[in-house]
Design a protein around this motif. Structure first.
Motif, PDB file in Angstrom:
ATOM      1  N   GLY A   1       0.769  -1.241   0.000  1.00 49.69           N
ATOM      2  CA  GLY A   1       0.000   0.000   0.000  1.00 49.69           C
ATOM      3  C   GLY A   1       0.797   1.285   0.000  1.00 49.69           C
ATOM      4  N   GLY A   2       2.127   1.211  -0.157  1.00 46.90           N
ATOM      5  CA  GLY A   2       2.937   2.420  -0.090  1.00 46.90           C
ATOM      6  C   GLY A   2       2.837   3.099   1.260  1.00 46.90           C
ATOM      7  N   LEU A   3       2.686   2.290   2.303  1.00 46.55           N
ATOM      8  CA  LEU A   3       2.458   2.826   3.639  1.00 46.55           C
ATOM      9  C   LEU A   3       3.680   2.738   4.542  1.00 46.55           C
ATOM     10  CD1 LEU A   3      -1.055   1.231   4.318  1.00 46.55           C
ATOM     11  CD2 LEU A   3      -0.585   3.612   3.695  1.00 46.55           C
ATOM     12  N   TYR A   4       3.611   3.485   5.620  1.00 48.46           N
ATOM     13  CA  TYR A   4       4.587   3.396   6.698  1.00 48.46           C
ATOM     14  C   TYR A   4       3.860   2.916   7.950  1.00 48.46           C
ATOM     15  CZ  TYR A   4       8.131   5.955   4.050  1.00 48.46           C
ATOM     16  OH  TYR A   4       9.063   6.335   3.108  1.00 48.46           O
ATOM     17  N   GLU A   5       4.459   1.959   8.645  1.00 50.99           N
ATOM     18  CA  GLU A   5       3.933   1.509   9.935  1.00 50.99           C
ATOM     19  C   GLU A   5       4.504   2.411  11.014  1.00 50.99           C
ATOM     20  OE1 GLU A   5       4.418  -2.768  11.588  1.00 50.99           O
ATOM     21  OE2 GLU A   5       5.903  -1.500  12.601  1.00 50.99           O
ATOM     22  N   VAL A   6       3.632   2.973  11.825  1.00 47.65           N
ATOM     23  CA  VAL A   6       4.051   3.853  12.917  1.00 47.65           C
ATOM     24  C   VAL A   6       3.641   3.200  14.238  1.00 47.65           C
ATOM     25  CG1 VAL A   6       3.856   6.143  13.945  1.00 47.65           C
ATOM     26  CG2 VAL A   6       3.730   5.879  11.452  1.00 47.65           C
ATOM     27  N   VAL A   7       4.635   2.879  15.068  1.00 45.48           N
ATOM     28  CA  VAL A   7       4.358   2.310  16.382  1.00 45.48           C
ATOM     29  C   VAL A   7       4.445   3.434  17.405  1.00 45.48           C
ATOM     30  CG1 VAL A   7       5.033   0.605  18.122  1.00 45.48           C
ATOM     31  CG2 VAL A   7       5.336   0.092  15.685  1.00 45.48           C
ATOM     32  N   LEU A   8       3.351   3.682  18.108  1.00 43.05           N
ATOM     33  CA  LEU A   8       3.324   4.734  19.117  1.00 43.05           C
ATOM     34  C   LEU A   8       3.890   4.217  20.438  1.00 43.05           C
ATOM     35  CD1 LEU A   8      -0.223   6.182  18.369  1.00 43.05           C
ATOM     36  CD2 LEU A   8       1.978   6.887  17.409  1.00 43.05           C
ATOM     37  N   THR A   9       4.266   5.120  21.301  1.00 46.23           N
ATOM     38  CA  THR A   9       4.845   4.721  22.586  1.00 46.23           C
ATOM     39  C   THR A   9       3.838   3.964  23.445  1.00 46.23           C
ATOM     40  OG1 THR A   9       4.285   6.917  23.461  1.00 46.23           O
ATOM     41  CG2 THR A   9       6.538   6.589  22.647  1.00 46.23           C
ATOM     42  N   THR A  10       2.563   4.075  23.122  1.00 40.63           N
ATOM     43  CA  THR A  10       1.517   3.334  23.842  1.00 40.63           C
ATOM     44  C   THR A  10       1.443   1.882  23.390  1.00 40.63           C
ATOM     45  OG1 THR A  10      -0.128   3.996  22.188  1.00 40.63           O
ATOM     46  CG2 THR A  10       0.109   5.398  24.149  1.00 40.63           C
ATOM     47  N   GLY A  11       2.148   1.555  22.283  1.00 44.43           N
ATOM     48  CA  GLY A  11       2.083   0.214  21.721  1.00 44.43           C
ATOM     49  C   GLY A  11       1.102   0.104  20.578  1.00 44.43           C
ATOM     50  N   GLU A  12       0.335   1.163  20.347  1.00 44.58           N
ATOM     51  CA  GLU A  12      -0.649   1.156  19.258  1.00 44.58           C
ATOM     52  C   GLU A  12       0.069   1.263  17.912  1.00 44.58           C
ATOM     53  OE1 GLU A  12      -4.561   3.743  17.760  1.00 44.58           O
ATOM     54  OE2 GLU A  12      -3.353   4.404  19.463  1.00 44.58           O
ATOM     55  N   VAL A  13      -0.484   0.581  16.896  1.00 40.70           N
ATOM     56  CA  VAL A  13       0.072   0.629  15.542  1.00 40.70           C
ATOM     57  C   VAL A  13      -0.897   1.380  14.631  1.00 40.70           C
ATOM     58  CG1 VAL A  13       0.750  -0.727  13.515  1.00 40.70           C
ATOM     59  CG2 VAL A  13       1.350  -1.530  15.806  1.00 40.70           C
ATOM     60  N   VAL A  14      -0.383   2.383  13.933  1.00 39.23           N
ATOM     61  CA  VAL A  14      -1.170   3.113  12.939  1.00 39.23           C
ATOM     62  C   VAL A  14      -0.355   3.155  11.647  1.00 39.23           C
ATOM     63  CG1 VAL A  14      -2.348   4.502  14.678  1.00 39.23           C
ATOM     64  CG2 VAL A  14      -0.257   5.382  13.621  1.00 39.23           C
ATOM     65  N   TYR A  15      -0.989   3.623  10.579  1.00 41.12           N
ATOM     66  CA  TYR A  15      -0.320   3.672   9.277  1.00 41.12           C
ATOM     67  C   TYR A  15      -0.494   5.055   8.662  1.00 41.12           C
ATOM     68  CZ  TYR A  15      -0.637  -1.365   9.936  1.00 41.12           C
ATOM     69  OH  TYR A  15      -0.559  -2.629  10.460  1.00 41.12           O
ATOM     70  N   THR A  16       0.459   5.420   7.829  1.00 37.87           N
ATOM     71  CA  THR A  16       0.377   6.704   7.143  1.00 37.87           C
ATOM     72  C   THR A  16       1.131   6.622   5.821  1.00 37.87           C
ATOM     73  OG1 THR A  16       0.645   9.097   7.416  1.00 37.87           O
ATOM     74  CG2 THR A  16       2.464   7.711   8.199  1.00 37.87           C
ATOM     75  N   ASP A  17       0.992   7.661   5.005  1.00 36.49           N
ATOM     76  CA  ASP A  17       1.744   7.737   3.752  1.00 36.49           C
ATOM     77  C   ASP A  17       3.008   8.553   3.985  1.00 36.49           C
ATOM     78  OD1 ASP A  17       0.264  10.068   4.202  1.00 36.49           O
ATOM     79  OD2 ASP A  17       0.343  10.620   2.087  1.00 36.49           O
ATOM     80  N   GLU A  18       3.830   8.661   2.957  1.00 34.04           N
ATOM     81  CA  GLU A  18       5.123   9.336   3.094  1.00 34.04           C
ATOM     82  C   GLU A  18       4.977  10.801   3.515  1.00 34.04           C
ATOM     83  OE1 GLU A  18       7.420   9.544  -0.486  1.00 34.04           O
ATOM     84  OE2 GLU A  18       9.315   9.496   0.621  1.00 34.04           O
ATOM     85  N   LYS A  19       3.906  11.451   3.072  1.00 32.58           N
ATOM     86  CA  LYS A  19       3.700  12.865   3.389  1.00 32.58           C
ATOM     87  C   LYS A  19       2.876  13.070   4.656  1.00 32.58           C
ATOM     88  CE  LYS A  19       3.968  14.353  -1.456  1.00 32.58           C
ATOM     89  NZ  LYS A  19       3.245  15.045  -2.570  1.00 32.58           N
ATOM     90  N   VAL A  20       2.448  11.967   5.273  1.00 30.12           N
ATOM     91  CA  VAL A  20       1.577  12.024   6.452  1.00 30.12           C
ATOM     92  C   VAL A  20       0.337  12.860   6.134  1.00 30.12           C
ATOM     93  CG1 VAL A  20       1.520  12.360   8.967  1.00 30.12           C
ATOM     94  CG2 VAL A  20       3.673  11.856   7.866  1.00 30.12           C
ATOM     95  N   SER A  21      -0.203  12.615   4.945  1.00 33.13           N
ATOM     96  CA  SER A  21      -1.444  13.285   4.540  1.00 33.13           C
ATOM     97  C   SER A  21      -2.635  12.695   5.279  1.00 33.13           C
ATOM     98  CB  SER A  21      -1.660  13.143   3.033  1.00 33.13           C
ATOM     99  OG  SER A  21      -0.563  13.660   2.315  1.00 33.13           O
ATOM    100  N   TYR A  22      -2.538  11.392   5.555  1.00 32.21           N
ATOM    101  CA  TYR A  22      -3.602  10.690   6.265  1.00 32.21           C
ATOM    102  C   TYR A  22      -2.974   9.742   7.274  1.00 32.21           C
ATOM    103  CZ  TYR A  22      -6.290  12.253   2.219  1.00 32.21           C
ATOM    104  OH  TYR A  22      -6.860  13.017   1.246  1.00 32.21           O
TER     105      TYR A  22
END
Length: 238
Positions: free
Chosen positions: A50-71
């Protein structure tokens, strides 16, 4: 072009790609934290879908975003070909710990039967579900349980934890209190810094609730489990 020239070109291309990816991940981290208004990102990595980046927050939650962090996307990503929840699998990986690194000398050791199977728990002496777990564990045989006192429910929990830790027989005192509600004796004072250290360790391991169980495999089981379910998980540990 000689073989060595081709090798240099390939290495430069690989190095350049790695550098670009690293730079992209740093930029994504900075942009997400700017959006959140806090240094809340533990790690960022590009994922092969999906052309995505996995972002792991310090809370342990996993979210995803694009290269520009548009969403920013929350929720599970499903691999339709494998019918696999990629996010759930990844969160299990992130929740796993190195069991051998646990400071077991700071835990209450309880042995049932031969004690060949090993697990560790983080528990609060006033935790209702911890008491339910303690009762269930009475019927689990051939296990060694390392209980890390983790009094997160208030000052009374801290006081009880310290008195249990300072009791002549910590294991007996803990089990009697958790399974039968027998009063905790006013034990003689002792060094209770292990409890403070356990609090710091729990925070580092993202233990946000009690009971939290860790198997010898490093797998994390959050919350109370009945004996039958716990037996199933213990049997799967290799």
């Amino acid at each position: 072009m000689g073989w060595w020239r081709k090798t240099v070109v390939v290495l430069m291309a690989v190095f350049g790609l790695a550098t670009a990816t690293f730079a992209g991940e740093k930029e994504v981290k900075a942009k997400v934290e700017a959006f959140l208004g806090a240094p809340a990102v533990s790690s960022v990595r590009a994922v092969p879908y999906g052309g995505l980046y996995e972002v792991v927050l310090t809370t342990g939650e996993v979210v995803y975003t694009d290269e520009k962090v548009s969403y920013i996307l929350t929720g599970s990503i499903i691999d339709t070909a494998k019918r696999e929840d990629i996010t759930a699998k990844r969160m299990d990986e992130l929740a796993r710990i190195d069991f051998s690194a646990l400071p077991l000398d700071r835990a209450i050791k309880i042995v049932r039967g031969k004690g060949t199977r090993v697990m560790a728990t983080f528990e609060d002496p006033n935790c209702t579900f911890c008491k339910k777990l303690a009762k269930e564990l009475q019927s689990v045989d051939d296990v060694t349980i390392y209980v890390f006192l983790y009094p997160i429910l208030g000052p009374d929990s801290v006081d009880k934890a310290k008195r249990i830790w300072c009791a002549p027989d910590r294991a007996q005192t803990w089990v009697a209190w958790m399974t039968e509600g027998k009063p905790i004796p006013d034990a003689a004072s002792c060094d209770t810094k292990a409890i403070e250290q356990n609090m710091a360790l729990g925070e580092k391991l993202r233990v946000s609730g009690t009971p939290t169980i860790f198997l010898a495999s490093g797998d994390r089981l959050g919350g109370y489990l009945p004996a039958a379910k716990l037996e199933e998980r213990l049997k799967r540990v290799r």
